[in-house]
Design an enzyme around this catalytic site. Structure first.
Site, short mmCIF file in Angstrom:
data_model
loop_
_atom_site.label_atom_id
_atom_site.label_comp_id
_atom_site.label_asym_id
_atom_site.label_seq_id
_atom_site.Cartn_x
_atom_site.Cartn_y
_atom_site.Cartn_z
N SER A 138 1.16 -0.93 -0.06
CA SER A 138 -0.27 0.31 0.04
C SER A 138 1.07 1.69 0.18
O SER A 138 2.20 1.15 0.77
CB SER A 138 -0.41 0.03 0.99
OG SER A 138 -1.86 1.20 1.35
N TYR A 151 -2.64 -0.07 10.78
CA TYR A 151 -2.58 -1.33 9.12
C TYR A 151 -1.36 -0.73 8.71
O TYR A 151 -0.77 -1.25 7.59
CB TYR A 151 -3.85 -0.20 8.59
CG TYR A 151 -3.79 -0.47 7.02
CD1 TYR A 151 -3.85 -2.00 6.48
CD2 TYR A 151 -4.13 0.57 5.84
CE1 TYR A 151 -4.43 -1.94 4.91
CE2 TYR A 151 -3.81 0.59 4.69
CZ TYR A 151 -3.98 -1.12 4.12
OH TYR A 151 -4.63 -1.70 2.70
N1 LIG Z 1 -9.13 -0.53 -1.55
C1 LIG Z 1 -7.49 -0.07 -0.94
O1 LIG Z 1 -7.56 1.49 -1.00
C2 LIG Z 1 -6.50 -0.52 -0.98
C3 LIG Z 1 -4.93 0.16 -0.79
C4 LIG Z 1 -3.87 0.23 -1.02
C5 LIG Z 1 -3.56 -1.20 -0.97
N2 LIG Z 1 -4.94 -1.64 -0.21
C6 LIG Z 1 -4.71 -3.58 -0.20
O2 LIG Z 1 -5.55 -4.37 -1.51
C7 LIG Z 1 -5.73 -5.87 -0.54
C8 LIG Z 1 -6.99 -5.61 -1.18
O3 LIG Z 1 -7.58 -4.88 -0.68
P1 LIG Z 1 -9.73 -4.91 -1.12
O4 LIG Z 1 -9.16 -3.15 -1.27
O5 LIG Z 1 -9.53 -5.49 -2.32
O6 LIG Z 1 -10.19 -4.35 -0.05
P2 LIG Z 1 -11.63 -6.11 -0.11
O7 LIG Z 1 -12.28 -6.34 -0.94
O8 LIG Z 1 -11.99 -6.12 1.41
O9 LIG Z 1 -10.86 -7.16 -0.24
C9 LIG Z 1 -9.62 -8.26 1.10
C10 LIG Z 1 -10.21 -9.64 0.59
O10 LIG Z 1 -9.58 -10.52 1.43
C11 LIG Z 1 -9.75 -11.33 1.45
N3 LIG Z 1 -9.39 -11.16 3.27
C12 LIG Z 1 -9.58 -11.00 4.08
N4 LIG Z 1 -8.87 -11.76 5.82
C13 LIG Z 1 -8.52 -13.11 4.01
C14 LIG Z 1 -8.30 -13.86 5.77
N5 LIG Z 1 -7.17 -14.24 7.02
N6 LIG Z 1 -7.94 -15.33 5.27
C15 LIG Z 1 -7.50 -15.12 3.62
N7 LIG Z 1 -8.14 -14.24 2.78
C16 LIG Z 1 -9.08 -12.97 3.09
C17 LIG Z 1 -11.41 -11.21 1.64
O11 LIG Z 1 -12.11 -12.06 0.90
P3 LIG Z 1 -12.91 -13.78 2.63
O12 LIG Z 1 -13.49 -11.71 3.33
O13 LIG Z 1 -13.89 -14.02 1.61
O14 LIG Z 1 -11.74 -13.95 2.86
C18 LIG Z 1 -11.26 -10.37 0.03
O15 LIG Z 1 -11.00 -11.36 -0.81
C19 LIG Z 1 -5.68 -5.55 0.85
O16 LIG Z 1 -4.47 -6.02 1.06
C20 LIG Z 1 -5.60 -3.92 1.26
O17 LIG Z 1 -4.63 -3.47 2.21
C21 LIG Z 1 -6.24 -1.55 -0.35
#
Ligand SMILES: NC(=O)c1ccc[n+]([C@@H]2O[C@H](COP(=O)([O-])OP(=O)(O)OC[C@H]3O[C@@H](n4cnc5c(N)ncnc54)[C@H](OP(=O)(O)O)[C@@H]3O)[C@@H](O)[C@H]2O)c1
Length: 252
Positions: A138, A151
């Site tokens: 991130s 985070y």
């Molecule tokens: N959106 C942003 O602004 C942003 C910015 C920078 C970085 N990121 C990073 O991008 C990545 C994806 O985030 P996103 O924005 O796409 O959020 P999201 O839509 O909430 O997706 C998170 C994913 O992680 C999975 N997950 C959570 N806990 C888990 C566990 N214990 N075991 C296996 N899978 C798990 C969830 O699936 P289940 O609940 O089905 O397990 C879901 O598929 C994360 O690492 C986040 O920190 C996001």
């Protein structure tokens, strides 16, 4: 690296960036193993996209991650691209001992999930070289502003881990890469506050923007990619002009 016909494993595949990445890699002709806890979401994805297989697993569970790697080794005999995108944010502030639990949970999922997956797939990636191990970290792993301290700690640690193993893994034919998204609208990160203003709505990206960057990183083995790219000067500025950065964040 040519992606067509090769094997990818993507965690966090049931929504947001991980889900979009599964679709983008499958669109390149890869066979993709989609990993997350919500089985029904993964099965719907696998039903809709040719070449995608659902594998429900919790990345905080060491045995589940080892079983995932065993299955990929046995069935696919290779893993050319591993994308660790499972993650979430915990807690909003750190003001006392009660807030330590949020830090522990963020470290366990965001750093620990990446470490467990990279560890379980290390030998298979090397045996499949050239290969890529891609961590979705991130911009919060570079700038701890406007984000949960738990985070930010987990993402700074992820960036350190990725940079720490990269030289050694490169010698084994595995490029270790970090993709650092800024503000992206997803289920876990709805960005409500930012999207409340017209300017904010222009600043947020979508999961497909990050997925396209992951495909490019997988092809080229780029060590570090910021999405959207306009965040990059902020990231660089934080390191080359730290006093200016501290002044600018005094009011954050
Ligand atoms: N959106 C942003 O602004 C942003 C910015 C920078 C970085 N990121 C990073 O991008 C990545 C994806 O985030 P996103 O924005 O796409 O959020 P999201 O839509 O909430 O997706 C998170 C994913 O992680 C999975 N997950 C959570 N806990 C888990 C566990 N214990 N075991 C296996 N899978 C798990 C969830 O699936 P289940 O609940 O089905 O397990 C879901 O598929 C994360 O690492 C986040 O920190 C996001």
């Amino acid at each position: 690296m040519e992606l067509t016909g090769k094997v990818a494993v993507v965690t966090g595949a049931s929504s947001g960036i991980g889900e979009a990445t599964v679709a983008a890699l499958a669109g390149q002709g890869m066979r993709v193993i989609a990993v997350a806890r919500r089985r029904e979401r993964l099965e719907a994805l696998a039903g809709a996209l040719p070449g995608v297989t659902a594998h429900p697993a919790d990345v905080t569970d060491e045995a589940a991650v080892a079983a995932l790697a065993d299955r990929v080794r046995a069935r696919e005999r290779a893993c050319h691209v591993l994308v660790a995108a499972a993650g979430a944010t915990f807690g909003r502030r750190f003001r006392g001992p009660d807030d330590s639990a949020a830090v522990a949970r963020a470290m366990d999922l965001n750093l620990g999930g990446t470490v467990r997956c990279f560890g379980a797939f290390a030998d298979l990636l090397a045996a499949s070289a050239p290969a890529r191990a891609i961590a979705v970290a991130s911009v919060a792993g570079k700038l701890a502003v406007g984000t949960s301290p738990a985070y930010a700690a987990s993402k700074f640690a992820t960036v350190g881990f990725v940079e720490g193993i990269a030289p050694d893994w490169r010698r084994r034919g595995v490029a270790v890469c970090q993709v650092n998204p800024g503000l992206v609208v997803t289920e876990g990160f709805p960005q409500q506050r930012v999207r409340a203003s017209a300017l904010g709505r222009r600043l947020v990206a979508g999961p497909d923007d990050v997925a396209r960057a992951v495909v490019e990183v997988a092809r080229r083995g780029t060590p570090e990619r910021t999405v959207p790219r306009w965040y990059r000067p902020l990231v660089v500025g934080r390191h080359v002009a730290a006093p200016l950065y501290r002044l600018a964040t005094r009011w954050a």
